[in-house]
Write an enzyme that holds these catalytic residues in place. Structure first.
Site, mmCIF file in Angstrom:
data_model
loop_
_atom_site.group_PDB
_atom_site.id
_atom_site.type_symbol
_atom_site.label_atom_id
_atom_site.label_comp_id
_atom_site.label_asym_id
_atom_site.label_seq_id
_atom_site.Cartn_x
_atom_site.Cartn_y
_atom_site.Cartn_z
ATOM 1 N N HIS A 57 83.087 28.175 61.903
ATOM 2 C CA HIS A 57 82.426 27.016 62.519
ATOM 3 C C HIS A 57 83.230 26.581 63.741
ATOM 4 C CE1 HIS A 57 80.909 22.890 62.979
ATOM 5 N NE2 HIS A 57 79.840 23.306 62.317
ATOM 6 N N GLU B 268 75.462 28.127 67.189
ATOM 7 C CA GLU B 268 75.769 26.720 67.447
ATOM 8 C C GLU B 268 76.667 26.603 68.673
ATOM 9 O OE1 GLU B 268 75.646 23.902 63.686
ATOM 10 O OE2 GLU B 268 77.501 25.032 63.774
#
EC number: 5.3.1.1
Length: 216
Positions: A89, A137
């Site tokens: 992430h 993302e």
């Protein structure tokens, strides 16, 4: 079937003493989406005892049981009943060799990996390792109000093409706040979403999540 992963991060609203209360707001849905929640590492044991949903960790390590202070062993996750994890992430970036080692071990242990990438080049680099999910993302849109499906639709299409013909499902995150954001992402070829603040920090998390996954 599409996939919606709700990353609880370490938001106070859904962490620690608030975790169980937060999860009690939700019920399994009958529809086009499988719901997966990703609690903080400190809440995973509680999550494993909650039979209503599937839970993924927010991070996992390839190191086994042993002298690995501060690591989060995949073997330990599996023994706990956790079957998957987010990896790389933007708030927990990893070196590429670490990612590759983790993907290889996950493949051997049938442990699901949601690999986050920030651009098409990064997505292409990991294609040969066949992550279960690739979540696009872009860092600059995370936590904001501008959806990636609006700001960078061409990159979603590029990543979908990169993984065409593989067993990898493309997810879209960053700025996903409305059902229209989700519909637009799916129209571009995505197979689901990775969301966080738009649900967790909402005044009505259940309503906010339902508004995302009720496709018409």
């Amino acid at each position: 079937m599409y996939t919606a992963i709700v990353n609880l991060k370490t938001y106070r609203e859904a962490t620690g003493a608030n975790f169980t209360r937060f999860m009690e707001k939700f019920e399994p849905v009958q529809g086009k989406f499988e719901l997966i929640f990703s609690p903080s590492l400190l809440d995973l044991e509680k999550a494993a005892k909650c039979g209503k949903f599937r839970f993924f960790a927010q991070h996992v390590d390839a190191e086994p049981y042993g002298a690995y202070t501060g690591h989060v062993p995949m073997d330990m996750m599996i023994d706990l009943g956790i079957t998957g994890s987010i990896l790389n992430h933007s708030e927990r970036r990893l070196p590429r060799d670490t990612i590759i080692n983790t993907l290889k071990k996950a493949s051997k242990l049938d442990f699901t990996i949601v690999l986050c990438v920030e651009n098409a080049e990064e997505a292409k680099y990991f294609r040969e390792y066949e992550p279960d999910f690739i979540a696009y993302e872009p860092r600059d849109l995370i936590g904001g109000d501008v959806s990636v499906s609006t700001a960078k639709p061409e990159i979603i299409e590029d990543i979908v093409k990169i993984y065409e013909g593989t067993g990898t499902s493309v997810l879209v995150g960053a700025g996903i706040k409305t059902g229209e954001d989700v519909r637009r992402s799916i129209g571009l070829g995505a197979r689901g979403i990775l969301v966080a603040s738009g649900v967790v920090k909402s005044a009505d998390p259940t309503k906010s999540l339902n508004s995302l996954i009720e496709l018409k």
